[in-house]
Design an enzyme around this catalytic site. Structure first.
Site, PDB file in Angstrom:
ATOM      1  N   CYS A  27      19.855  22.945  -2.928  1.00 15.06           N
ATOM      2  CA  CYS A  27      19.433  21.790  -2.117  1.00 15.06           C
ATOM      3  C   CYS A  27      18.094  21.214  -2.573  1.00 15.06           C
ATOM      4  O   CYS A  27      17.413  20.548  -1.799  1.00 15.06           O
ATOM      5  CB  CYS A  27      19.353  22.178  -0.649  1.00 15.06           C
ATOM      6  SG  CYS A  27      20.953  22.623   0.036  1.00 15.06           S
ATOM      7  N   SER A  29      14.149  21.063  -8.250  1.00 19.50           N
ATOM      8  CA  SER A  29      13.784  19.705  -8.660  1.00 19.50           C
ATOM      9  C   SER A  29      12.536  19.233  -7.912  1.00 19.50           C
ATOM     10  O   SER A  29      11.763  18.446  -8.441  1.00 19.50           O
ATOM     11  CB  SER A  29      14.958  18.742  -8.475  1.00 19.50           C
ATOM     12  OG  SER A  29      15.347  18.718  -7.138  1.00 19.50           O
TER      13      SER A  29
END
Ligand code: OXD
Ligand code: MN
Length: 626
Positions: free
Chosen positions: A273, A277
């Site tokens: 989720c 990143s």
């Protein structure tokens, strides 16, 4: 000489025996001797973390076919079996001594029975194989956060992955007092065909928390086998609960604010989720992407990265959305790719932004476009849960505090999940307890390919740590409340949502927009922007977001974007409160009363706002607060 020494001396070569005995810890000696008796390895290799030993592990992983070299000299690929591509939640079981229970959410079995089954599965599992013994330290070495860990495995891929992911601990173990507490992990891939575990139907992970030991068998997927990752987390959560600190499924990063200021934030999102990143976002520096320990040090909440590497999901990593990760994967920095597609020595994955080759090698063997599995389903070129494993050192965005023994001061704690219809992209809680209850304890998220089973199913995921919880949930929540409340100026708590969709099912934020949410949180931590008070928390002003979008993304943020992204969706929020209350009312013991009162208050505030403004409330109706 006692029995343990007799076993060790007769099973190890002189050199390996000397390496093991240089470590004075009796728990380690006993653990290795018992593992030898149980698994009956042909040979035992004790790794002393020298370059020679670690290089031997890497080379042997390749020589045995557990990894294959790629076109870039420092890159390899590993394949797990077709049915061994994710964490196996169903067969990850706590061994619970008689008279204890962990509550209805956790998989558990009677300790004696579970141990017997586990040992039956591991018995003789290393015949004709070499046992590898390695030492690591969770958290920085020689710090209040350090936990020594010994990993035994018969997989050179597992030992090589751990090499990149964890702080080497052989010398640390040599200095440890004889009786210090050590986490112990024993793994066997079981029977192999073409270097792949074939007995996956009889795989399992058994957590014997009474002995600080985790067993894993008949599996190779790193999430089931690398002891220091999610297996040790379960032991750490128990230790933290005993000692008054937190072991969390959280990234840790520095968001860079005005005039070179760095504000450290931790964030708990379930697997798949966006933790990696987020922590690798351009303009920030990473401390860790997956696991953090939080302790009070000198009266402040401070955190460390438990690991020193990343086992990251590679799907959808592309040059545009994840430029920092992309560059690392193209560089000569060592990488183990897993379950990607290989064509001519080059790895490809789903969503990499390139034209995919029509054939190659993947987790199903020789792959060609249109290839089907036994049930007639088309096999994708790469697995949805394909991964990359890298060490953090050498990354240009690595924060310099990675090994600081006192960790870093936490300015903000963020909770977020895969939520298509309820939460706004970013909001701040009213205070620590409100954040812990309405954000951490109320987190829900759609399942992803990181675990076996269907993806896209909404699951109760409190604190993003549900899969790894090893104490009753009620106690875990009380620990959180107490941890922040007994601290002067605890971190601010925020909720984020990267996955909000419009009524046509399209995402209404871009992947890089998270950079703006982070910068807004950074300013809030220092009281440098005001916010408005919505029933669920404090929201950003349009003007502030517009300025941040221009500055950090060179993008024109419109009022229309703002109104759709930040509207309060009352019916969805009320349904969510009902679901969460039910979870806590049914079968969770010792839930703090504060949880129910905060949820009730939240409901009242939403209903009052609904009476005044209707079901969908635009952010423009709220008042300013500082
Ligand atoms: C991981 C996971 O791999 O949470 O980090 O599954
Ligand atoms: Mn994780």
């Amino acid at each position: 000489m006692n029995e343990v020494m007799t076993i060790l001396e007769s099973s190890l070569t002189d050199a390996n025996f000397r390496k093991l005995l240089a470590i004075p810890n009796r728990h380690v000696h006993e653990f290795v001797a018992n593992a030898i008796e149980l698994c009956e390895p042909m040979k035992v290799f004790v790794c002393d973390d020298s370059e020679m030993d670690t290089e031997y592990i890497r080379r042997t992983a390749i020589a045995r076919g557990e990894e294959t070299e790629l076109a870039v000299r420092t890159h390899t690929v590993h394949f797990d079996g077709m049915f061994d591509q994710a964490r196996d939640r169903e067969h990850t079981i706590y061994l619970v001594p008689k008279g204890e229970t962990l509550g209805k959410h956790l998989m558990q079995t009677d300790r004696e029975r579970g141990l017997k089954l586990t040992k039956d599965r591991l018995r003789g599992s290393m015949r004709n194989k070499k046992m590898i013994v390695r030492f690591f330290c969770l958290g920085p070495i020689d710090s209040v956060f350090s936990i020594p860990c010994v990993q035994i495995t018969d997989s050179f891929y597992v030992a090589h992955s751990a090499d990149l992911l964890y702080r080497h601990g052989y010398n640390f173990f040599r200095r440890l007092p004889e009786d210090s507490e050590v986490f112990r992990m024993l793994h066997s891939s079981g029977k192999l065909m073409h270097s792949v575990s074939i007995d996956w139907k009889r795989r399992g992970v058994a957590i014997d928390y009474r002995e600080n030991t985790v067993y894993s068998y008949n599996t190779q997927y790193a999430g089931n086998t690398i002891g220091l990752k999610k297996l040790a987390l379960r032991l750490a959560i128990r230790k933290a609960s005993r000692e008054g600190w937190l072991a969390e499924h959280m990234f840790l990063m520095a968001v860079h604010g005005p005039n070179g200021r760095k504000t450290y934030m931790t964030g708990a999102f379930p697997s798949g989720c966006g933790k990696t990143s987020t922590s690798m976002i351009p303009g920030a520096t990473i401390v860790g992407d997956d696991l953090a320990y939080l302790r009070k040090v000198y009266g402040k909440i401070r955190a460390v990265n438990v690991e020193k590497g990343i086992f990251g999901i590679i799907r959808s990593v592309n040059e545009k959305d994840d430029p920092v990760i992309w560059d690392v994967l193209q560089s000569e920095h060592p990488v183990i790719f897993s379950n990607v597609l290989i064509n001519d020595g080059v790895p490809y994955w789903i969503g990499d932004g390139r034209e995919p080759p029509k054939r190659g090698i993947n987790f199903s063997g020789e792959w060609f476009e249109g290839k089907k599995d036994e049930s007639g389903e088309e096999i994708p070129p790469a697995h949805k849960n394909a991964r990359y494993t890298i060490a953090l050192d050498g990354l240009s965005n690595l924060d310099e505090t990675l090994d600081d023994v006192d960790g870093v001061k936490v300015g903000a704690v963020i909770y977020g999940g895969r939520d298509t219809d309820t939460w706004v992209p970013v909001q701040e809680s009213f205070d620590w307890a409100h954040g812990v209850i309405t954000m951490g304890a109320s987190l829900e998220s759609e399942s992803t390919a990181a675990t076996l089973g269907p993806s896209g199913v909404r699951l109760f995921q409190p604190f993003s740590n549900m899969d790894f919880l090893s104490i009753p949930l009620g106690r875990y929540i009380s620990n959180h409340l107490r941890f922040g409340e007994a601290t002067e100026a605890p971190p601010k708590v925020f909720g984020v949502n990267y996955f909000l969709k419009d009524s046509n099912g399209n995402f209404i934020t871009d992947k890089l927009d998270k950079r703006v949410w982070l910068q807004w949180m950074e300013l809030r931590v220092h009281g440098e922007v005001s916010a408005m008070k919505a029933p669920t928390g404090l929201l950003p002003w349009f003007d502030d977001l517009q300025r941040l979008f221009r500055r950090y993304l060179n993008k024109e943020y419109t009022m229309e974007d703002y109104l759709t992204q930040f509207e309060t969706r009352v019916p969805e929020l009320i349904s969510k409160i009902n679901r969460i209350e039910n979870e806590y009312r049914e079968g969770v013991t010792d839930v703090p009363a504060l949880l129910f009162s905060i949820l009730e208050e939240q409901r009242e505030m939403l209903l009052a706002a609904q009476r005044e403004h209707g079901d969908c409330i635009p952010p423009t109706v709220y008042d300013e607060i500082h």
